[in-house]
Design a protein around this motif. Structure first.
Motif, PDB file in Angstrom:
ATOM      1  N   LEU A   1       1.748  37.015 -18.757  1.00  0.00           N
ATOM      2  CA  LEU A   1       1.145  37.719 -19.890  1.00  0.00           C
ATOM      3  C   LEU A   1      -0.368  37.825 -19.701  1.00  0.00           C
ATOM      4  O   LEU A   1      -0.956  38.903 -19.909  1.00  0.00           O
ATOM      5  N   GLU A   2      -0.995  36.748 -19.312  1.00  0.00           N
ATOM      6  CA  GLU A   2      -2.451  36.769 -19.105  1.00  0.00           C
ATOM      7  C   GLU A   2      -2.832  37.699 -17.959  1.00  0.00           C
ATOM      8  O   GLU A   2      -3.855  38.397 -18.026  1.00  0.00           O
ATOM      9  N   GLU A   3      -2.018  37.737 -16.921  1.00  0.00           N
ATOM     10  CA  GLU A   3      -2.283  38.657 -15.807  1.00  0.00           C
ATOM     11  C   GLU A   3      -2.176  40.112 -16.271  1.00  0.00           C
ATOM     12  O   GLU A   3      -2.977  40.970 -15.861  1.00  0.00           O
ATOM     13  N   LEU A   4      -1.201  40.401 -17.114  1.00  0.00           N
ATOM     14  CA  LEU A   4      -1.050  41.761 -17.633  1.00  0.00           C
ATOM     15  C   LEU A   4      -2.236  42.143 -18.523  1.00  0.00           C
ATOM     16  O   LEU A   4      -2.723  43.282 -18.477  1.00  0.00           O
ATOM     17  N   GLN A   5      -2.713  41.203 -19.316  1.00  0.00           N
ATOM     18  CA  GLN A   5      -3.870  41.475 -20.172  1.00  0.00           C
ATOM     19  C   GLN A   5      -5.117  41.728 -19.318  1.00  0.00           C
ATOM     20  O   GLN A   5      -5.923  42.613 -19.631  1.00  0.00           O
ATOM     21  N   ASP A   6      -5.265  40.973 -18.236  1.00  0.00           N
ATOM     22  CA  ASP A   6      -6.380  41.212 -17.305  1.00  0.00           C
ATOM     23  C   ASP A   6      -6.251  42.592 -16.664  1.00  0.00           C
ATOM     24  O   ASP A   6      -7.257  43.293 -16.472  1.00  0.00           O
TER      25      ASP A   6
END
Length: 699
Positions: free
Chosen positions: A326-331
Motif C-alpha cells: 500500500l505504501e509503495e502504491l501511494q509513493d
C-alpha cells in the motif's frame, strides 16, 4: 536444480503412496458412516469468496436433504457454534440445521508462507498429509473438497468415499506454463528465472511433472464443479477425467447492491478500484493508466471531466506485506503526480463500500487470469461500468455483451495495456448519461446471473447423484418425496421500478410450486400492460417467474402508484386461487387480518401492528430512500403515498416487495425537489408510524 525437482516429485509420489498404504489398513479399522457428507475446508472461519461457497452449499444441502448429517473438517480450536455464528454475521447466511466439526491439528501444513521454495509441491504434499489426518478421524459417505486440494482425492476414494469438489482455480495452469516458456517475469515467475534460459527449462519441467501428478489425483473425483469457464477449460485439459466439469458460478451477494439507483450525480465524477492490496491485483497498472488519461485530457468539456475526476482505491490490508505494498502504491501515485486525485479507502465496512459504489461511474480491475472476478460482478450489480482485465473469468463469463432489442449491448470494457485502460477510463468518464445508463442497466441485469439462487440450483443439480445416495442411506426405505422437506415456501411478489430503465420488473416466487402462469399473464394484459419479455422458473436454475411489463399504449414503465397496486393485488389473488396453501402465509388469505382493518377500533397497544420505518439519503444524493416494513393488506401502497402527499412529500419511484404476510417497500422520495432534511425525516417517520402502526390509514 533438476535433481531437486526430480527428488521433490518423487517425494510427493512416495508420500501419496505411503498414505494410500496406511489407508488400506485404516479402511478396515474405521467404518464409513452412511448418510453423511463431510466438507474438507480447513480454514472455514475465513471471510472470502471460498467460505461463501461453503456456507451456501451447506445451506442448500440441509434444505434439500434434511436427513443427511453434515460435518466440516476444520482447524483445531473452531467450534460448530462459532462457525454457524460466523456464517450469519459475515455472510448473512442462516443455516436451518446444526452441523458437526472434525478438528484438524496440522493445518499449518498447507499454509504457503511455510514454504519459501517449491511452494506448490510442498503444499501439495502437506495437503495429502492433512487429508490423511482428516480421514483417519472420520470417513463420510461423500467427501467434498471446497478448497482446491486435489491431492486428497485418492485418499478419500480409497477410504470408500464418493468424492465431490468445487474448484475455484487450478493449482497449476497452462497459462503459468506459457509464461515460463515465454520467459515472462510475473508474480509466479520472478526475474531471476525469467532471465535465465536454463532455470526456465528446469521450471517448465517442474510444472509439467507437477501437472501430471495433479491431473492423476483429479481423476478420482466423482463430481467436479468449477466456478467459471476459464477454470473449467483448464481443469478439463489437466485432469485425467472424461467427465465435463459442471460450471456453477459462485454465489455473489449482490441483492443489496442491486438496490442502488442507476442514476449518478455527475458533478462528482469518480472511479473505484475494489481489491485487496496484493501484488497480483496489479494496482500499479490502474494508477499508470489513470495518470495517462489525465495527461491526455484536452481543454474541452470532456477533458475537464477527466481532470476533475477522482480515483478511489478501496482495499483491505491483512498484514505487514500488504501494508508495505500500500505504501509503495501511494509513493507511485506521488511519483505520477496524481496524489491529490487518488483517495485511499482501507479496510472499509460494507456500508461504506456500498456508498462508494453507489456514486461511482466506473470500476477498475487489473488482475491477470483471475479465475472469476467477484469485484467485477459487484461493480455491475451496483450499476458501475466495469473496466476489467482482458483475461480469465471477466473475459470468459462476466464482461460479455447481452442481446438487446437493438442488437448486442455491451456490459463494460476489457483492457490489458496501460493505453487500453486509459482509453476505457476516458470513455467512461466523458460518455453521455443516456449511454452510461444503458450500459449500466445491461450490466446490472447480467450480474443477476451470479446470484445465490442460481448457485444453489446448479450445485444441487451437480451433487444429486452422490447426495441422493447419502439421503437414501440416511433414511433407508423412504422415497425421494418422503425425504424432501414438506415446509410450504414463502410466496414473494416483487415490483421493481428501479433497475431496468425501460420496463417495470414484476417477479413472482413460490418455491417450485408455480404452475399456472397463463391466467396471470392474461390478468396482467387485462390491466392494459404489455409483457415485453419474461424469465420463467425452471430455466437456467431460476426459482422465480419474472415479467418485464410496460404500458400497452405508451410503451412506458408503470409509474402510477394505483396501477402498481393493481398489479400486486392481481398477482396475489391468482396465488390464492391456484395455490390455496399459500393463504396461511399471505396476509390477504388470513381471516385474522379483518381485525387489523377495523377502522372503528381505538388506537391501543392491543391493536397496533409491528411496523419499521427508516429514512436515509440515497448514495448519489438525489433523493431520500424510505424503507417501510409492515403487515400487508389491500390498498396499502396507495394509502402510504396519500399520507406522504398530505405532507407535500413527492414519491419519485418505488420498489414493492410482498414477502408472505409482510410488505417491504422502498420509496424514493423528495421534498421540494431535494432530499429530506432532519425535521422532514422526523415528520415522515412520525406520520407513517402513526397511520401504519395503528392500522388506521385515512381512506
Amino acid at each position: 536444480m533438476a535433481a531437486w525437482v526430480a527428488l521433490l516429485v518423487a517425494l510427493l509420489a512416495v508420500a501419496i503412496g505411503a498414505a494410500l498404504a496406511l489407508l488400506r489398513v485404516l479402511r478396515h479399522a474405521l467404518a464409513l458412516e452412511p448418510g453423511t457428507i463431510g466438507f474438507f475446508h480447513p480454514f472455514a472461519d475465513g471471510g472470502g469468496g471460498g467460505e461463501r461457497v461453503l456456507w451456501v452449499a451447506i445451506q442448500a444441502l440441509q434444505v434439500a436433504y434434511p436427513s443427511v448429517k453434515l460435518f466440516i473438517y476444520v482447524r483445531e480450536g473452531v467450534s460448530a457454534a462459532q462457525l454457524q455464528q460466523h456464517a450469519a454475521d459475515h455472510f448473512n447466511i442462516v443455516l436451518p440445521q446444526p452441523f458437526e466439526v472434525v478438528p484438524l491439528k496440522r493445518t499449518h501444513l498447507v499454509r504457503p508462507e511455510r514454504y519459501r521454495r517449491f511452494t506448490m509441491i510442498r503444499q501439495a504434499a502437506g495437503s495429502a498429509l492433512l487429508g490423511w489426518e482428516a480421514l483417519s478421524l472420520r470417513v463420510p459417505q461423500v467427501f467434498v473438497d471446497t478448497t482446491g486440494w486435489a491431492f486428497t482425492f485418492p485418499l478419500a476414494k480409497l477410504a470408500g468415499c464418493k468424492v465431490a469438489c468445487y474448484v475455484h482455480y487450478p493449482t497449476v495452469s497452462t497459462d503459468m506454463l506459457g509464461r515460463v516458456l515465454s520467459r515472462q517475469a510475473t508474480i509466479t515467475n520472478d526475474e531471476a528465472i525469467a532471465n535465465n534460459s536454463l532455470r526456465s527449462m528446469v521450471k517448465v519441467a517442474y510444472y509439467q511433472a507437477f501437472a501430471l501428478v495433479y491431473g492423476f489425483c483429479g481423476a478420482f473425483a466423482d463430481v467436479v464443479m468449477v466456478n467459471s469457464s476459464w477454470t473449467r477449460d483448464h481443469i478439463q485439459s489437466l485432469w485425467w477425467s472424461r467427465q465435463r466439469p459442471a460450471r456453477v458460478y459462485p454465489p455473489c451477494d449482490t441483492e443489496e447492491l442491486q438496490r442502488l439507483p442507476l442514476d449518478r450525480r455527475l458533478k462528482h465524477l469518480y472511479l473505484v478500484s475494489v481489491a485487496q492490496f496484493r501484488p497480483e491485483k496489479n494496482q500499479r497498472l490502474q494508477l499508470e493508466a489513470y495518470a495517462m488519461a489525465r495527461q491526455q485530457a484536452g481543454p474541452d468539456d470532456a477533458g475537464r471531466a477527466v481532470r476533475v475526476s477522482k480515483l478511489k482505491m478501496v482495499g483491505s490490508v491483512r498484514g505487514k506485506d500488504d501494508q508495505r505494498l500500500l505504501e509503495e502504491l501511494q509513493d507511485y501515485a506521488r511519483e505520477l503526480g496524481i496524489e491529490s486525485s487518488v483517495e485511499w479507502c482501507v479496510n472499509v465496512p460494507f456500508t461504506e463500500l456500498r456508498a462508494l459504489l453507489g456514486g461511482a461511474v466506473g470500476g477498475l480491475h487489473s488482475m491477470t487470469d483471475e479465475h472469476f472476478g467477484i469485484s467485477v460482478v459487484e461493480y455491475m450489480a451496483a450499476g458501475v461500468i466495469p473496466i476489467a482485465h482482458n483475461s480469465g473469468g471477466p473475459r470468459a463469463d462476466i464482461v460479455v455483451p447481452l442481446e438487446g432489442r437493438d442488437g448486442p449491448q455491451i456490459t463494460g470494457y476489457l483492457a490489458e495495456t496501460p493505453e487500453e485502460y486509459c482509453d476505457a477510463i476516458t470513455r467512461v468518464l466523458v460518455m453521455p448519461q443516456v449511454e452510461r445508463l444503458r450500459i449500466a442497466a445491461a450490466a446490472q441485469r447480467h450480474a443477476a446471473k451470479f446470484s445465490g439462487e442460481n448457485f444453489t440450483a446448479g450445485f444441487l443439480d451437480a451433487m444429486a447423484p452422490v447426495a441422493e445416495a447419502a439421503a437414501a442411506a440416511a433414511a433407508p426405505g423412504a422415497t425421494t418425496a418422503e425425504r424432501a422437506p414438506t415446509t410450504v415456501p414463502t410466496p414473494v411478489v416483487r415490483i421493481d421500478n428501479i433497475h431496468d430503465p425501460f420496463a417495470t420488473v414484476v417477479t413472482v416466487e413460490f418455491g417450485d410450486r408455480l404452475g399456472e402462469l397463463l391466467d396471470t399473464v392474461t390478468a396482467l394484459k387485462n390491466l392494459g400492460l404489455n409483457i415485453t419479455r419474461a424469465k420463467l422458473a425452471g430455466a437456467a436454475g431460476r426459482t422465480a417467474n419474472t415479467f418485464f411489463v410496460t404500458n400497452a399504449q405508451t410503451s412506458d414503465k408503470i409509474t402510477r402508484i394505483a396501477q402498481i397496486e393493481d398489479i400486486r393485488m392481481t398477482i396475489i389473488k391468482n396465488l390464492l386461487y391456484y395455490h390455496p396453501e399459500s393463504s396461511e402465509a399471505l396476509a390477504m388469505g388470513r381471516a385474522a387480518s379483518a381485525a387489523a382493518n377495523d377502522a372503528a377500533a381505538p388506537m391501543s397497544p392491543r391493536n397496533m401492528v409491528p411496523t419499521t420505518i427508516e429514512v436515509t439519503e440515497a448514495p448519489n444524493g438525489s433523493c431520500s430512500i424510505c424503507y417501510i416494513e409492515t403487515p400487508d393488506r389491500p390498498g396499502l401502497l396507495v394509502d402510504i403515498v396519500r399520507t406522504l402527499k398530505d405532507i407535500n412529500v413527492n414519491v419519485a419511484s418505488a420498489e414493492i416487495d410482498t414477502i408472505g404476510a409482510m410488505a417491504k417497500d422502498e420509496l424514493f422520495i423528495t421534498y421540494e425537489g431535494e432530499p429530506l432534511d432532519g425535521p422532514m425525516v422526523q415528520l415522515v417517520t412520525d406520520a407513517l408510524k402513526y397511520h401504519l402502526a395503528s392500522g388506521e390509514l385515512a381512506k
